[in-house]
Design an enzyme around this catalytic site. Structure first.
Site, PDB file in Angstrom:
ATOM      1  N   HIS A 296      -1.291   1.098  -2.035  1.00  0.00           N
ATOM      2  CA  HIS A 296      -0.925  -0.305  -2.319  1.00  0.00           C
ATOM      3  C   HIS A 296      -1.100  -1.182  -1.074  1.00  0.00           C
ATOM      4  CE1 HIS A 296       1.461  -3.435  -4.461  1.00  0.00           C
ATOM      5  NE2 HIS A 296       1.780  -3.765  -3.221  1.00  0.00           N
ATOM      6  N   GLU A 297      -0.524  -0.751   0.025  1.00  0.00           N
ATOM      7  CA  GLU A 297      -0.600  -1.598   1.232  1.00  0.00           C
ATOM      8  C   GLU A 297      -2.041  -1.689   1.725  1.00  0.00           C
ATOM      9  OE1 GLU A 297       2.042  -3.178   1.510  1.00  0.00           O
ATOM     10  OE2 GLU A 297       3.251  -1.790   0.336  1.00  0.00           O
TER      11      GLU A 297
HETATM   12  N1  HT7 Z   1       4.210  -7.523   0.260  1.00  0.00           N
HETATM   13  C1  HT7 Z   1       5.325  -6.716   0.663  1.00  0.00           C
HETATM   14  C2  HT7 Z   1       6.574  -7.405   0.334  1.00  0.00           C
HETATM   15  C3  HT7 Z   1       7.690  -7.082   1.254  1.00  0.00           C
HETATM   16  C4  HT7 Z   1       8.825  -7.835   1.381  1.00  0.00           C
HETATM   17  C5  HT7 Z   1       9.206  -8.981   0.771  1.00  0.00           C
HETATM   18  C6  HT7 Z   1      10.452  -9.521   1.110  1.00  0.00           C
HETATM   19  C7  HT7 Z   1      11.251  -8.899   2.009  1.00  0.00           C
HETATM   20  C8  HT7 Z   1      10.846  -7.730   2.637  1.00  0.00           C
HETATM   21  C9  HT7 Z   1       9.623  -7.216   2.305  1.00  0.00           C
HETATM   22  N2  HT7 Z   1       9.023  -6.132   2.758  1.00  0.00           N
HETATM   23  C10 HT7 Z   1       7.816  -6.053   2.088  1.00  0.00           C
HETATM   24  C11 HT7 Z   1       5.337  -5.375   0.079  1.00  0.00           C
HETATM   25  C12 HT7 Z   1       4.281  -5.114  -0.885  1.00  0.00           C
HETATM   26  O1  HT7 Z   1       4.337  -5.558  -2.026  1.00  0.00           O
HETATM   27  O2  HT7 Z   1       3.309  -4.500  -0.560  1.00  0.00           O
HETATM   28 ZN    ZN Z   2       2.389  -5.526  -2.527  1.00  0.00          ZN
END
Ligand code: HT7
Ligand code: ZN
Length: 880
Positions: A296-297
């Site tokens: 995903h990442e």
């Molecule tokens: N896009 C990332 C989202 C995320 C996040 C949002 C709010 C607070 C902390 C967080 N850590 C990661 C994760 C992802 O969807 O890949």
């Molecule tokens: Zn994501």
């Protein structure tokens, strides 16, 4: 707190070209020097520079070389405005922050003595003043300075261009990111870490450096993450023609983290839960989670980073698409049709367990929300999982090749831009010459559509008609819904259970096709199949082709037919779930009426169907395991008008006990037949065998005799991997026997493995015998802390969300506990507190006596004067 509306979007007044950041890292007093070059955005009428900043001490602000007096700018809340600015600007900003006091884990914080950042969604403004919005994309250079002995490793985005020694035992590293990016993708790490690294050759022949960084002592747990990263890189090249654009790609694992992981450009920061694994400490589910999250990442590098979101309302543009991509990656990694179906069934279970309830509750929102108070509250199953379903429907409608054409056009048009969900839809439509205007409603209308099916057969004309209609329940602010564009995949089974070749009137499917996709676009439509020689059994919504509730008045015989024969594994599983659900609801109603399980009965038809499936060795063990799991207590609750959690638990336990007793011989046989001797491997077949074996064990242990108890005890004592060890312990805990000595032994063995200690808390939290008093006692354990999100979730969330019969104890004591914990957590970490607050979302569906107590607890939280926006939004929507 203010509500922010999508319709109020305005373009940024200034665009940033370059950002140079200098960090003097100190836990108590970090100095951040920030030099931004920016220019007026010709598309904006405003000449004010707008910067965001939170929890910062402003030391100096210079514009084009001149220090600004406090009268020349204005700070209101978290917004700093410089009015009447020139067209070309160099801003120099010096601020101070205190990472060691940052328990919110947003911005720059300290975990186990080292520095990490988390900037999505709005954490960058806790590091420095900046136009902290995703449509401001810039090129970053970062200088890190820190004590060398305490922080030997200094990382940031992009490429390392310089490093060296400084006075007083300090050192520095300078990083440059060649790609422009929004501020939410900025990251730094200053820590004592070690890494596994590998040079990897891309399909193009270019060599890249891959690194997985962890704390000392964890290097033996990085192989699977590294392998998953390499698989992800290869998969994105092959499936979507997307190459890694950097020379270096790093993953860093940190123990204190609010979510699963973060896709910072070239420097992904991960919750340790999604990196660290070896057979001793990680289960098959953990391994699968690592593969999915690493994928995903990594996939975000294109879907999110190269093409990003114009504003946070578009979050699903990157998240829905990237979840879809990681789902496809995991399915392709298994590589078999049945493995693919198993992953699909898991996705359907998640939707029903979490997304359908969200879509029917007080936090219901469209995949592309229209408003929010706190964006962190909108990292939801709707944006992620329903968003992925929406993306999947493009592929279902356009085919794999058509979907790929749409993706290619999306990148051709938007690489390097910050765009909207509508741009993605337009690329899909234009690349395929399709009109997808109606499809927009999947983004704008909340709520789970209900598709109702009727059928009629004309034996004389040999026509079989499927009449589909749709409706969607009202949600907050959306009383009436317009029809969706719904792909409904259908097959027809003959009396022998064989798929009929289909001839859909007006259809353009290939001759002999056995599944066709009906496109339901009106409120009601008739679909006619010709040349049908006998009344078939329809298999509707194959592969769960749309995120809807399907109503069809199946008879038990039809369901049994599908359960035995459907070539579509998802609908085969679904038939079993329908058979089970019908019975569970009846049994629950009986328990509710009579108060106990004494008079309950389970028909032999259902038991025999389960027996036949259990022993059918032509079927994938992983599929058999899923087919034999009864719908969860939460999913049952969603089907009831007035939820009675204890009755649900009693009825479900009765059913499990009855199946366990009736199928004892077969369960034992399958338990032994599905052992996986030899070295542990997390591959899908071995994991499926373990899953089936351990499901058999859990059925055998619902009401165990001495021999069955011994089976679990032996498995616990001799297990060669965590999957089997944990499964044995859970079975023992749930059996009602005294499992204390096993729990103690488990803890002693793994006291130094934080992720296993989380499991230890989680198992106890979800155990039927664990009441709120027991949870309070566990909170006194020296290993418990609310400050670590994984630990808090393991005990508290697994109790409030995973143990409904105890959480909803009649005296309301657990609701009072919930209120206390939400308040206490809110002072530490609002994001985690707000997630806990969501445990009360469905309070209006319980019996009046429980409702009243839940409402009181919600009001108690709402009445606090110092609530975060995060918690306030959740509780006020629940009470509205
Ligand atoms: N896009 C990332 C989202 C995320 C996040 C949002 C709010 C607070 C902390 C967080 N850590 C990661 C994760 C992802 O969807 O890949
Ligand atoms: Zn994501």
């Amino acid at each position: 707190p203010a509500t922010i509306y999508r319709k109020d979007y305005t373009v940024p007044s200034y665009l940033v070209e370059t950002v140079e950041l200098g960090f003097d890292l100190d836990p108590d007093r970090t100095i951040v020097a920030n030099r931004i070059t920016m220019q007026h955005n010709p598309a904006s009428p405003s000449r004010s520079i707008v910067l965001h900043g939170e929890e910062l001490e402003l030391v100096e602000l210079r514009l084009n070389g001149r220090a600004l007096a406090p009268t020349e700018y204005k700070i209101e809340g978290s917004v700093l405005t410089i009015p009447r600015a020139p067209a070309q600007v160099v801003l120099e900003i010096e601020t101070l922050c205190t990472p060691v006091q940052n328990t919110s884990l947003s911005g720059l914080y300290v975990s186990n003595g080292s520095f990490y950042t988390q900037c999505e969604a709005e954490g960058f403004r806790r590091i420095t003043y900046f136009p902290d919005r995703p449509d401001v994309m810039a090129r970053y250079t970062v200088m890190l300075r820190a004590d060398k002995a305490r922080y030997p490793v200094l990382l940031s985005n992009g490429n390392l261009i310089e490093s060296g020694e400084l006075d007083d035992g300090r050192h520095y590293a300078k990083w440059e990111d060649p790609f422009k990016k929004p501020s939410y993708l900025f990251a730094l790490v200053a820590a004592r870490l070690v890494c596994q690294e590998e040079h990897y050759t891309l399909k193009s022949g270019r060599e890249v450096l891959l690194q997985v960084w962890v704390e000392e002592g964890n290097l033996d747990k990085t192989d699977y993450a590294m392998q998953s990263l390499k698989n992800s890189i290869r998969w994105d090249e092959e499936r979507f023609g997307l190459e890694l654009d950097l020379d270096r790609f790093m993953i860093v694992a940190v123990g204190d983290f609010n979510m699963g992981a973060m896709e910072n450009k070239g420097l992904n920061i991960f919750n340790t839960k999604f990196v660290l694994a070896n057979p001793r400490v990680a289960t098959d589910i953990d391994y699968a989670g690592i593969e999915a999250v690493v994928g995903h990442e990594y996939f975000h590098n294109w879907t999110g980073n190269r093409v990003t979101c114009r504003d946070w309302f578009q979050l699903s543009l990157k998240e829905g698409l990237t979840v879809f991509r990681d789902q496809e990656f995991s399915a392709d990694m298994i590589g078999t049709d049945s493995g693919r179906a198993v992953t699909r069934i898991d996705q359907v279970r998640t939707l029903r367990q979490a997304q359908f309830p969200e879509d029917a509750g007080p936090m219901a929102h469209p995949v592309r929300p229209d408003s929010f108070v706190e964006i962190n509250n909108f990292y939801t199953v709707t944006v992620y999982e329903k968003g992925a379903e929406v993306v999947r429907m493009y592929q279902t409608l356009l085919g794999r090749d058509g979907f790929r054409k749409g993706m290619d056009l999306y990148f051709a048009r938007h690489d390097g831009q910050a765009v909207e969900c509508d741009d993605f839809r337009a690329a899909m439509a234009d690349a395929n010459g399709r009109d997808l205007r109606q499809f927009e409603r999947w983004y704008s209308q909340a709520g789970t559509p209900v598709v109702s099916a009727r059928t009629r057969y004309d034996a004389v004309k040999r026509n079989f008609d499927i009449i589909l209609s749709q409706r969607c329940p009202a949600t907050a602010g959306q009383p009436d819904k317009l029809p969706f564009h719904i792909p409904v995949a259908v097959g027809l089974l003959d009396a022998n259970g064989k798929d009929l070749p289909l001839l859909l009137e007006g259809g353009d499917h290939p001759k002999g096709a056995t599944t066709v996709v009906l496109e339901l676009t009106e409120q009601e439509q008739i679909f006619r199949f010709r040349n049908v020689d006998e009344r078939p059994v329809p298999s509707i919504l194959r592969d769960f082709s749309a995120p809807v509730v399907l109503e069809y008045d199946y008879t038990d015989d039809e369901l049994l037919h599908l359960y035995r024969h459907d070539s579509d594994a998802v609908n085969r599983w679904e038939a079993g779930q329908r058979l089970a659900m019908e019975r569970l609801l009846k049994l629950t109603a009986q328990v509710s009426a009579h108060g106990d399980a004494a008079a309950l009965k389970l028909d032999s038809t259902f038991i025999e169907a389960q027996r036949a499936l259990l022993v059918d060795e032509a079927l994938d063990p992983a599929f058999r395991e899923l087919a034999l799991i009864l719908p969860s207590e939460t999913i049952i609750a969603e089907q009831m008008e007035v939820v009675d959690p204890q009755a649900i638990h009693t009825a479900r336990q009765f059913m499990r006990r009855t199946i366990g007793a009736a199928l004892k011989t077969e369960l034992l046989a399958q338990y032994h037949a599905n052992q996986t001797p030899g070295a542990y491997s997390p591959d899908a077949l071995s994991a499926g065998k373990r899953a089936l074996k351990n499901l058999c064990l859990s059925y055998l242990l619902v009401a165990p005799d001495a021999a069955q108890l011994q089976l679990a005890q032996q498995q616990f004592d001799h297990a060669s991997n965590m999957t089997d060890r944990a499964a044995a312990l859970v079975a023992l805990i749930h059996s009602g026997s005294d499992a204390a000595s096993y729990l103690d032994a488990f803890y002693q063995d793994f006291a130094n493995e934080a992720l296993v200690v989380d499991k230890w808390f989680a198992m106890q939290a979800a155990a039927p015998a664990t009441n709120v008093a027991a949870v309070r006692k566990l909170m006194q354990h020296p290993a418990f802390t609310l400050k670590n999100p994984n630990r808090a979730r393991s005990l508290i969330f697994n109790f409030t969300n995973g143990n409904p019969a105890q959480f909803h104890a009649a005296d309301g004591s657990a609701y009072a506990f919930w209120a206390e914990l939400v308040i206490e957590l809110d002072a530490i970490n609002p994001q985690v507190a707000a997630r806990l607050a969501r445990s009360m979302d469905r309070w209006r569906r319980y019996a009046p006596a429980l409702q009243e107590k839940m409402k009181q607890a919600l009001e108690q939280v709402a009445a606090r004067s110092k609530l975060s926006n995060d918690v306030q939004e959740v509780v006020s929507k629940a009470l509205a």
